[in-house]
Design an enzyme around this catalytic site. Structure first.
Site, PDB file in Angstrom:
ATOM      1  N   ASP A   1       1.368 -10.092  -9.111  1.00 57.60           N
ATOM      2  CA  ASP A   1       2.102 -10.171 -10.369  1.00 57.60           C
ATOM      3  C   ASP A   1       3.075 -11.339 -10.275  1.00 57.60           C
ATOM      4  O   ASP A   1       3.149 -12.022  -9.262  1.00 57.60           O
ATOM      5  CB  ASP A   1       2.805  -8.842 -10.654  1.00 57.60           C
ATOM      6  CG  ASP A   1       3.889  -8.529  -9.625  1.00 57.60           C
ATOM      7  OD1 ASP A   1       4.091  -9.353  -8.704  1.00 57.60           O
ATOM      8  OD2 ASP A   1       4.513  -7.473  -9.735  1.00 57.60           O
TER       9      ASP A   1
ATOM     10  N   ASP B   1      -4.175  -1.597 -13.082  1.00 53.59           N
ATOM     11  CA  ASP B   1      -3.434  -1.358 -11.843  1.00 53.59           C
ATOM     12  C   ASP B   1      -2.370  -0.327 -12.134  1.00 53.59           C
ATOM     13  O   ASP B   1      -1.924  -0.193 -13.277  1.00 53.59           O
ATOM     14  CB  ASP B   1      -2.743  -2.635 -11.366  1.00 53.59           C
ATOM     15  CG  ASP B   1      -1.446  -2.868 -12.109  1.00 53.59           C
ATOM     16  OD1 ASP B   1      -1.516  -3.296 -13.269  1.00 53.59           O
ATOM     17  OD2 ASP B   1      -0.362  -2.589 -11.554  1.00 53.59           O
TER      18      ASP B   1
ATOM     19  N   CYS C   1     -16.278  15.162  -3.580  1.00 52.27           N
ATOM     20  CA  CYS C   1     -15.724  13.878  -3.145  1.00 52.27           C
ATOM     21  C   CYS C   1     -16.189  13.575  -1.721  1.00 52.27           C
ATOM     22  O   CYS C   1     -16.215  14.451  -0.864  1.00 52.27           O
ATOM     23  CB  CYS C   1     -14.207  13.908  -3.217  1.00 52.27           C
ATOM     24  SG  CYS C   1     -13.418  12.377  -2.713  1.00 52.27           S
TER      25      CYS C   1
ATOM     26  N   CYS D   1     -14.761  11.334   0.326  1.00 49.82           N
ATOM     27  CA  CYS D   1     -13.744  10.643   1.122  1.00 49.82           C
ATOM     28  C   CYS D   1     -13.463  11.407   2.419  1.00 49.82           C
ATOM     29  O   CYS D   1     -13.789  12.585   2.548  1.00 49.82           O
ATOM     30  CB  CYS D   1     -12.456  10.454   0.321  1.00 49.82           C
ATOM     31  SG  CYS D   1     -11.405  11.916   0.233  1.00 49.82           S
TER      32      CYS D   1
ATOM     33  N   CYS E   1     -11.578  14.767   1.967  1.00 47.62           N
ATOM     34  CA  CYS E   1     -12.352  15.899   1.449  1.00 47.62           C
ATOM     35  C   CYS E   1     -13.455  16.314   2.419  1.00 47.62           C
ATOM     36  O   CYS E   1     -13.863  17.475   2.442  1.00 47.62           O
ATOM     37  CB  CYS E   1     -12.940  15.555   0.083  1.00 47.62           C
ATOM     38  SG  CYS E   1     -11.667  15.443  -1.180  1.00 47.62           S
TER      39      CYS E   1
ATOM     40  N   HIS F   1      -7.554  10.052  -0.449  1.00 48.62           N
ATOM     41  CA  HIS F   1      -8.286  10.787  -1.484  1.00 48.62           C
ATOM     42  C   HIS F   1      -8.018  10.230  -2.883  1.00 48.62           C
ATOM     43  O   HIS F   1      -8.946  10.046  -3.672  1.00 48.62           O
ATOM     44  CB  HIS F   1      -7.962  12.281  -1.493  1.00 48.62           C
ATOM     45  CG  HIS F   1      -8.528  12.943  -2.715  1.00 48.62           C
ATOM     46  ND1 HIS F   1      -9.877  13.208  -2.840  1.00 48.62           N
ATOM     47  CD2 HIS F   1      -7.971  13.273  -3.908  1.00 48.62           C
ATOM     48  CE1 HIS F   1     -10.108  13.702  -4.046  1.00 48.62           C
ATOM     49  NE2 HIS F   1      -8.966  13.756  -4.720  1.00 48.62           N
TER      50      HIS F   1
END
Lengths: 424, 470
Positions: B107, B318, B356, B358, B361, B386
């Protein structure tokens, strides 16, 4: 026992292998001693988990210290960056922190290791987290106190075994009263500590017999500052059906004292040294001796020399907590660097040029300095990965030097390292 | 018709066109595409997790890659102060410094100055602010947090002056962030996408200040363009401003479009404005901006906002929310959030989300997370992993549904999963209706099963095209 020692004043080699009734913990050790060199113990500790997984810890070696079940700072996938991590991880959980989730495990089908994210692990449950200062005066006549974030919990031997039965670890340090002061503990207090610890040990062993739950158990050898009590406690404990020993009972804050002694350059363990020796001398040789403390390489070498087999990785974690890196500066020399120091601000070299771990390969000192300056938790992650690698490599090297008959090389260097630390 | 136009656009692609639209929704304004950056080709629509100070809090770069994160965001304001442009240049840019190989966006630094600092004065020259460090010594910062707040200047960091001999800057030092300075820092950071410095006003501000800020942002854009020294490696994105006023938004876009840019951002939103105003501004702005360029809606991260904004034709987003809320113990799922600190999860031996993939999980139960969350750093890491996985999965599901032209079905099912029997907020139904996606209120009749079989039929008819995961 003492008789055995007398026999070993010459260079002898004894190979001992013990099969226990419960096959979950096996220890084989090769002990060499001579008049020239101190005792050298090189062994393998085998632990079997409930679901059949087997873990071998080469000794002198380490269990992975955990806090609330997790290896501090790390997620399980980070272990791919830790060279020494075995297919089956030896986790050292502490009852004081694991107790918070003991009740929750009631409806959980898998092992406590799986619960904390390490399905392929064996879990040894010790009493207190070596990185959390012991709160004094926690123990009473019938109970020990453990302290976690939910407050103080008092445990009778029955409650202690209940909790173990909920957690179902693969081996257990039996509760004991090791909260005696090095100085100033009255005779009465020492007697109470001695009696309670022995009584609790017997009661726990009895309870295990009554129940179907069997764990390989470690007895804590205490006795406070009194050599006579220490020796007797060891002899008493050695007569019980226990699988190993934890050397402890130096009172609260003993690690801080060691640090003091280390810096002042007197004997590393000060008055504790004689007590540790006294304890170890009275222990059977064929069983592993554990110690739980954040121990610097110098301290580890000294303790190995005295005959301690099993350590934990709380030292690398303690350094990472403080933003410090363990750096090997020579074959036998270590330094501790505080990465928040200004000099690292624009130092774009890798953390340690000798290491080659994930952290050293991918990042610079300046980056770690930056993360600490920003209070980012990633600083602890990167330092922990490096420190663990460095610490575990140190143990590998100790074992290698033993196998090659060169362990003595560590000793003068260790002395020099200590003086180095003194100068710093 | 729409599709023909799109394929025409991609046929006419020149080397300057870094954005390729692969597929557009036949109903709404949503589209999926590829944006070619210096370090990585990112798939859109894409969510960009925020790694404020040169790292993603608690997640290692390799873990981000594993989660399919393709682009992350860094904050120029923070990085400009610590470690500073000088060191970043010396280190060869932030990518190298932090070990990140994929896309990065920075930014301008303007937003933080307005949101974090008091005593900010905005002039035509730039944004003037008081240095948050009592001395400009970057290495005292770990102790400095509390000192930042004391603006009296009586406290000095220990150890100053700096080791490199640089004089200690007086603590009451006023600093100026100009468009040129912002570009200088962003060039040193070396992100793939840089944002122009804009004059930020709160999205609820009204009156002449909004117009002044909008006009000034366009003037600053031109100055940014001039000062930008690495235009071939780093793309400068302009920011559409103008508050909630459509006329000003229109003027902003036409000012910006005087030059050509690789992509465009829609700013001045997500600052507490009514959702009804929010979606209308996004909708108006995407309509005004060229179809062939990516559009980045700044500060959007709630799942329903992402889905709606995609329908309105936005491509990049974002937000700090997913990672911040993770550290406070909240896990994201389709139905909303699970606050894992609550007692009800103490003995819940299911993963956060059974579907999920990930690490969290796959390995952990809600019960264990309940016992460690907010207590140990590892918990913050597992929760962040997660939540980032959730955001990435959501964007992947959007992209995949677009590829097989099932986006409206995806949106319908998503809203049903999210709101269940509760009423869907009217701003969502209004926004979606405006682009042709009608969420019938009798969705109860359409059970999720029937949507699945419906999409299965579509899937089969999509002759072997890659299937979207629902």
């Amino acid at each position: 026992m003492r008789y055995l020692f007398a026999l070993r004043s010459r260079m002898t080699e004894v190979r001992q292998k013990t099969d226990f009734l419960r096959k979950e913990m096996e220890f084989s050790v090769n002990e060499v001693s001579s008049s020239e060199f101190p005792v050298i113990r090189r062994g393998v500790l085998k632990l079997r988990g409930q679901s059949g997984q087997e873990c071998q810890v080469e000794t002198p070696g380490c269990f992975f210290h955990t806090h609330f079940g997790s290896i501090p700072h790390l997620t399980p996938d980070d272990l791919q960056y830790v060279k020494d991590s075995l297919s089956c991880i030896p986790l050292n959980m502490t009852l004081s922190t694991a107790s918070v989730f003991a009740d929750a495990l009631a409806g959980y089908e898998k092992s406590v290791g799986a619960f904390v994210g390490y399905p392929s692990s064996v879990v040894y449950m010790s009493l207190h987290d070596p990185l959390v200062p012991l709160k004094p005066a926690m123990n009473e006549k019938a109970t020990i106190g453990i302290w976690n974030r939910t407050g103080k919990k008092k445990l009778t031997p029955e409650q202690f075994m209940d909790m173990q039965d909920k957690l179902k670890p693969d081996s257990v340090q039996i509760m004991c009263d090791m909260d005696t002061e090095m100085e100033g503990s009255s005779n009465q207090r020492l007697t109470k500590s001695y009696d309670s610890s022995l009584r609790w040990l017997d009661r726990c062993l009895e309870l295990m017999k009554d129940r179907s739950s069997h764990y390989p158990v470690l007895a804590t050898v205490g006795g406070g500052s009194d050599p006579w009590r220490r020796k007797n406690f060891c002899l008493e404990a050695a007569n019980r059906k226990v699988d190993g020993f934890v050397i402890d009972g130096f009172g609260s804050g003993w690690i801080a004292k060691w640090k003091e002694w280390e810096v002042t350059g007197s004997s590393l363990f000060g008055p504790h040294e004689a007590l540790i020796r006294e304890s170890i001398r009275s222990l059977p040789k064929d069983k592993p001796r554990f110690i739980h403390a954040p121990l610097s390489p110098t301290a580890v070498v000294q303790l190995v020399r005295m005959g301690v087999d099993v350590f934990d990785t709380s030292y690398p974690a303690a350094l990472a907590d403080r933003g410090q890196a363990l750096i090997r500066t020579g074959d036998f020399c270590f330094e501790v660097w505080t990465m928040s120091e200004k000099g690292y601000f624009d130092d774009l070299t890798s953390l340690s040029t000798r290491c080659g771990c994930y952290t050293c390969e991918k990042y610079t000192r300046a980056y770690i300095h930056h993360l600490i300056a920003c209070e980012e938790i990633n600083a602890g992650v990167l330092l922990m990965i490096h420190n663990l690698n460095e610490y575990l490599k140190f143990f590998r090297d100790i074992r290698k030097s033993m196998d090659e008959g060169k362990f003595h090389l560590w000793m003068p260097q260790a002395e020099a390292g200590r003086q180095q630390a003194d100068r710093d | 018709m729409r599709r023909a136009g799109l394929s025409l656009a991609s046929n006419a692609m020149t080397s300057a066109d870094k954005f390729t639209i692969i597929e557009g929704c036949s109903v709404s304004k949503a589209r999926t595409g590829l944006l070619q950056l210096s370090h990585y080709v990112i798939e859109t629509p894409m969510f960009m997790p925020v790694g404020t100070k040169g790292c993603m809090k608690g997640v290692l770069p390799e873990q981000l890659e594993e989660l399919d994160v393709q682009i992350i965001l860094g904050n120029t304001y923070h990085l400009g102060l610590k470690p500073g442009p000088e060191l970043l240049r010396k280190a060869g840019g932030l990518h190298k410094f932090m070990n990140w190989k994929r896309g990065m966006l920075t930014d301008s630094g303007g937003f933080q100055m307005v949101s974090l600092l008091k005593l900010t004065e905005i002039t035509e020259e730039g944004v003037q602010f008081e240095s948050p460090y009592s001395s400009s010594n970057p290495s005292t910062a770990s102790k400095g947090r509390k000192k930042w707040k004391s603006s009296t200047g009586t406290e000095k960091a220990p150890g100053s002056p700096r080791a490199d001999g640089e004089a200690v800057v007086p603590s009451k030092d006023l600093m100026m962030l100009t468009p040129e300075k912002s570009m200088e820092i962003q060039n040193a950071i070396g992100a793939d996408i840089m944002m122009q410095l804009d004059d930020v006003v709160s999205s609820t501000t009204t009156g002449p200040r909004v117009e002044e800020a909008m006009d000034r942002s366009i003037r600053w854009l031109k100055r940014c363009g001039k000062a930008h020294s690495r235009a071939d490696e780093q793309f400068l994105f302009p920011i559409v401003q103008g508050g909630l006023n459509m006329t000003l938004r229109e003027r902003s876009v036409s000012g910006i479009l005087e030059d050509e840019y690789t992509g465009y951002a829609i700013g001045g939103l997500s600052g507490g404005e009514a959702k009804n105003d929010f979606w209308k501004v996004v909708d108006a702005s995407t309509t005004l901006l060229p179809k062939s360029k990516p559009r980045y809606v700044m500060g959007v991260g709630y799942a329903e906002d992402l889905v709606v904004c995609c329908a309105l034709g936005a491509d990049m987003f974002d937000c700090v929310f997913p990672t911040r809320t993770a550290r406070f113990g909240c896990a994201l799922v389709d139905a909303g959030q699970l606050n894992l600190r609550l007692k009800q999860y103490a003995s819940d031996h299911t993963p956060i989300d059974p579907t999920c993939k990930c690490l969290t999980c796959q390995r952990y139960t809600r019960s264990y997370l309940h016992h460690i969350v907010t207590d140990i750093p590892t918990a913050a890491r597992l929760m962040s992993i997660h939540n980032i996985a959730y955001q990435m999965n959501l964007m992947r599901r959007i992209r995949n549904s677009l590829r097989v032209n099932r986006f409206p079905e995806f949106v319908t099912q998503f809203m049903q999963n999210r709101y269940g029997d509760k009423e869907i907020p009217s701003w969502i139904t209004d926004a979606l209706t405006s682009v042709g996606i009608v969420l019938t209120r009798d969705t109860q009749a359409v059970s999720s099963d029937s949507i699945d079989s419906q999409s299965d039929r579509k899937k089969r008819s999509a002759d072997g095209e890659e299937t979207g995961e629902q």
